[in-house]
Design a protein around this motif. Structure first.
Motif, PDB file in Angstrom:
ATOM      1  N   VAL A 221       0.864  -1.185   0.000  1.00  0.00           N
ATOM      2  CA  VAL A 221       0.000   0.000   0.000  1.00  0.00           C
ATOM      3  C   VAL A 221       0.900   1.235   0.000  1.00  0.00           C
ATOM      4  CG1 VAL A 221      -1.996  -1.021   1.167  1.00  0.00           C
ATOM      5  CG2 VAL A 221      -0.241   0.126   2.525  1.00  0.00           C
ATOM      6  N   GLY A 222       0.504   2.236  -0.767  1.00  0.00           N
ATOM      7  CA  GLY A 222       1.324   3.449  -0.857  1.00  0.00           C
ATOM      8  C   GLY A 222       0.441   4.651  -1.078  1.00  0.00           C
ATOM      9  N   CYS A 223       0.714   5.368  -2.173  1.00  0.00           N
ATOM     10  CA  CYS A 223       0.020   6.627  -2.465  1.00  0.00           C
ATOM     11  C   CYS A 223      -1.420   6.361  -2.918  1.00  0.00           C
ATOM     12  CB  CYS A 223       0.807   7.352  -3.554  1.00  0.00           C
ATOM     13  SG  CYS A 223       0.078   8.908  -4.050  1.00  0.00           S
ATOM     14  N   CYS A 224      -2.346   7.246  -2.500  1.00  0.00           N
ATOM     15  CA  CYS A 224      -3.757   7.101  -2.902  1.00  0.00           C
ATOM     16  C   CYS A 224      -4.055   7.845  -4.197  1.00  0.00           C
ATOM     17  CB  CYS A 224      -4.661   7.619  -1.793  1.00  0.00           C
ATOM     18  SG  CYS A 224      -4.485   9.409  -1.534  1.00  0.00           S
ATOM     19  N   GLY A 225      -3.119   8.702  -4.636  1.00  0.00           N
ATOM     20  CA  GLY A 225      -3.302   9.452  -5.889  1.00  0.00           C
ATOM     21  C   GLY A 225      -3.791  10.875  -5.693  1.00  0.00           C
ATOM     22  N   ALA A 226      -4.084  11.269  -4.443  1.00  0.00           N
ATOM     23  CA  ALA A 226      -4.701  12.596  -4.218  1.00  0.00           C
ATOM     24  C   ALA A 226      -3.801  13.740  -4.676  1.00  0.00           C
ATOM     25  CB  ALA A 226      -5.054  12.763  -2.742  1.00  0.00           C
ATOM     26  N   LEU A 227      -2.510  13.673  -4.331  1.00  0.00           N
ATOM     27  CA  LEU A 227      -1.635  14.811  -4.655  1.00  0.00           C
ATOM     28  C   LEU A 227      -1.526  15.012  -6.166  1.00  0.00           C
ATOM     29  CD1 LEU A 227       1.179  14.374  -1.979  1.00  0.00           C
ATOM     30  CD2 LEU A 227      -0.468  16.233  -2.123  1.00  0.00           C
ATOM     31  N   ALA A 228      -1.427  13.898  -6.919  1.00  0.00           N
ATOM     32  CA  ALA A 228      -1.348  14.012  -8.385  1.00  0.00           C
ATOM     33  C   ALA A 228      -2.661  14.559  -8.944  1.00  0.00           C
ATOM     34  CB  ALA A 228      -1.018  12.648  -8.997  1.00  0.00           C
ATOM     35  N   LEU A 229      -3.793  14.099  -8.406  1.00  0.00           N
ATOM     36  CA  LEU A 229      -5.094  14.560  -8.918  1.00  0.00           C
ATOM     37  C   LEU A 229      -5.277  16.050  -8.664  1.00  0.00           C
ATOM     38  CD1 LEU A 229      -7.596  13.387 -10.351  1.00  0.00           C
ATOM     39  CD2 LEU A 229      -8.727  13.335  -8.143  1.00  0.00           C
ATOM     40  N   HIS A 230      -4.826  16.525  -7.502  1.00  0.00           N
ATOM     41  CA  HIS A 230      -4.965  17.957  -7.205  1.00  0.00           C
ATOM     42  C   HIS A 230      -4.130  18.804  -8.156  1.00  0.00           C
ATOM     43  CE1 HIS A 230      -6.184  16.839  -2.817  1.00  0.00           C
ATOM     44  NE2 HIS A 230      -7.115  16.577  -3.705  1.00  0.00           N
ATOM     45  N   ALA A 231      -3.098  18.209  -8.740  1.00  0.00           N
ATOM     46  CA  ALA A 231      -2.283  18.951  -9.714  1.00  0.00           C
ATOM     47  C   ALA A 231      -2.807  18.747 -11.130  1.00  0.00           C
ATOM     48  CB  ALA A 231      -0.828  18.500  -9.620  1.00  0.00           C
ATOM     49  N   GLY A 232      -3.916  18.025 -11.276  1.00  0.00           N
ATOM     50  CA  GLY A 232      -4.494  17.797 -12.603  1.00  0.00           C
ATOM     51  C   GLY A 232      -3.866  16.647 -13.352  1.00  0.00           C
ATOM     52  N   GLU A 233      -3.014  15.861 -12.675  1.00  0.00           N
ATOM     53  CA  GLU A 233      -2.352  14.730 -13.348  1.00  0.00           C
ATOM     54  C   GLU A 233      -3.192  13.474 -13.135  1.00  0.00           C
ATOM     55  OE1 GLU A 233       1.768  14.177 -12.889  1.00  0.00           O
ATOM     56  OE2 GLU A 233       2.199  16.316 -12.718  1.00  0.00           O
TER      57      GLU A 233
END
Ligand code: SF4
Ligand code: SF4
Length: 429
Positions: A221-233
């Motif tokens: 288990v690691g990153c949930c993807g939130a930080l990338a999604l907030h940057a539009g990625e």
């Protein structure tokens, strides 16, 4: 626009038009918006941004630097959602428009690379470790403060570095805690937390174990993807979310698996809404929905059962700052306050603007440092006026941002995560 077209997603659009028409322009959200309160401009308000999104979607507005700037300045804090009587799902709108913008708008090269580097550094544990390890060495030599001041001249985000860098969270097998016969809980430490906020991860495991849970960190288990999604990625967000979702499903393949505990408010909000991310992958969307109903913030789970009585801490007047993605995105306000109130020695003190964003907002404080500094200064003024000895919060990003703001104002008021205070109280037994 003709009503006949309202339900359809227009070609090249980012959201069904009817979602944008939910807003009746009443303006009741304006004073809940940190950027509107700071700048006073309609385009930097929720109503203005919804208007702008609609104009972009309908092709009435050119996607230029000004339009992108108004959207970039949005913290995604969702304070406007709490204030809106019409139930406008602003968070979904801003998360839908951001990847649409990134796919169409060519940012200047230095900005493009800066944004990419920030997201990669924060969401790639090996890269983050390579950056944090020298800081930890500086900390051991007592040189972190001067190193931070020097670095902040080149990289504004360096001012956020803590006064000391705690040891990284132990590997999953060593985080595991609790009696082997106790009910299991799956802990998701996330991507940034184990590197920068190891104390919060360790405290969460200890406090859960002290309250009768057996803490397991599922492999991979690691990153949930939130930080990338907030940057539009969106692509990077999907890849990260897919890996962690698959790891959680492998660890508990049935719907009635154990609770999944997160320690970062943004991760909890993201994982509870994961289903919307996997719209083009029905099998994973179903798995995400099944996992989502097991996701709990650490404070939410702890407050849902009788709490083991903590030992007394030295008497302190404590203000609580609501993390946006806990209060506005997940509706969790009472649980952290109830946990604090249960610690003998803690006197909860009300503070102005408790649920107004501090400017942390994922990586916002690095992407938009000037606005983030203004917002934290407002928060610091409220903390100062409350006359407290300590500030508690339930999100490590907010804790770093508030600590940086207090340091800049030369106020010696510590900031602690709720679970760290509980762990300290249990350690006194
Ligand atoms: S999410 Fe926050 S910053 Fe963005 S429009 Fe809503 S209240 Fe304002
Ligand atoms: S988002 Fe809600 S509160 Fe804000 S202007 Fe629109 S309808 Fe009114």
């Amino acid at each position: 626009m003709a009503h006949g077209r309202r339900a359809a997603l227009p070609p090249g659009g980012f959201v069904p038009t009817e979602r944008l028409l939910d807003c009746v322009h009443c303006g009741l959200c304006q004073t809940a918006c940190p950027t509107y309160l700071t700048l006073g401009t309609e385009a930097d308000s929720p109503r203005g941004r919804i208007h702008l999104m609609r104009a972009l979607q309908e092709g009435r507005l050119t996607l230029d630097a000004d339009a992108v700037g108004y959207l970039d300045r949005c913290l995604g804090c969702r304070g406007c959602e709490t204030a809106c009587p019409s139930g406008v799902a602003y968070g979904e709108l801003i998360e839908a428009v951001r990847p649409w913008v990134e796919a169409r708008y060519r940012r200047p090269l230095p900005e493009r690379w800066r944004r990419r580097l920030i997201v990669r550094a924060l969401t790639t544990p090996r890269l983050l470790r390579a950056l944090v390890t020298p800081l930890r060495a500086l900390d051991r030599l007592g040189l972190l403060a001067s190193g931070r001041a020097l670095a902040a001249r080149v990289v504004p985000g360096a001012r956020l570095l803590p006064t000391s860098v705690p040891p990284r969270a132990a590997p999953p097998s060593a985080i595991a805690a609790g009696d082997a016969r106790a009910a299991p809980v799956h802990l998701v430490p996330g991507c940034v937390m184990p590197e920068l906020c190891g104390d919060t991860v360790r405290s969460t495991a200890r406090v859960l174990a002290a309250n009768g849970w057996r803490v397991i960190v599922p492999p991979a288990v690691g990153c949930c993807g939130a930080l990338a999604l907030h940057a539009g990625e969106r692509g990077a967000a999907l890849a990260a979310a897919r890996r962690t979702l698959d790891a959680l499903v492998a660890a508990a393949p049935t719907d009635d698996g154990p609770p999944i505990v997160v320690t970062a408010a943004g991760c909890g909000a993201m994982m509870k809404g994961w289903g919307a991310l996997f719209t083009e992958d029905p099998a994973r969307a179903a798995a995400a929905a099944s996992v989502a109903h097991r996701v709990r913030d650490a404070t939410e789970l702890l407050a849902s059962r009788p709490l083991r009585v903590p030992a007394a801490l030295p008497p302190r007047r404590v203000a609580y700052h609501d993390p946006c993605h806990l209060a506005h995105a997940q509706g969790i306000r009472d649980a952290p306050r109830a946990l604090l109130a249960a610690i003998p020695g803690v006197t909860l003190v009300a503070m102005e603007d408790e649920d107004l964003c501090c400017g942390s907002a994922g990586h916002y404080n690095v992407m938009q440092p000037a606005m983030a500094r203004t917002l934290v200064a407002r928060k610091v003024a409220a903390i100062r006026a409350s006359g407290v000895d300590l500030v508690a919060t339930a999100n490590a990003g907010c804790a770093l941002q508030l600590a940086a703001g207090l340091r800049a104002a030369a106020l010696a008021i510590p900031v602690r995560h709720v679970v760290e205070l509980l762990a300290e109280a249990y350690d006194r037994y």
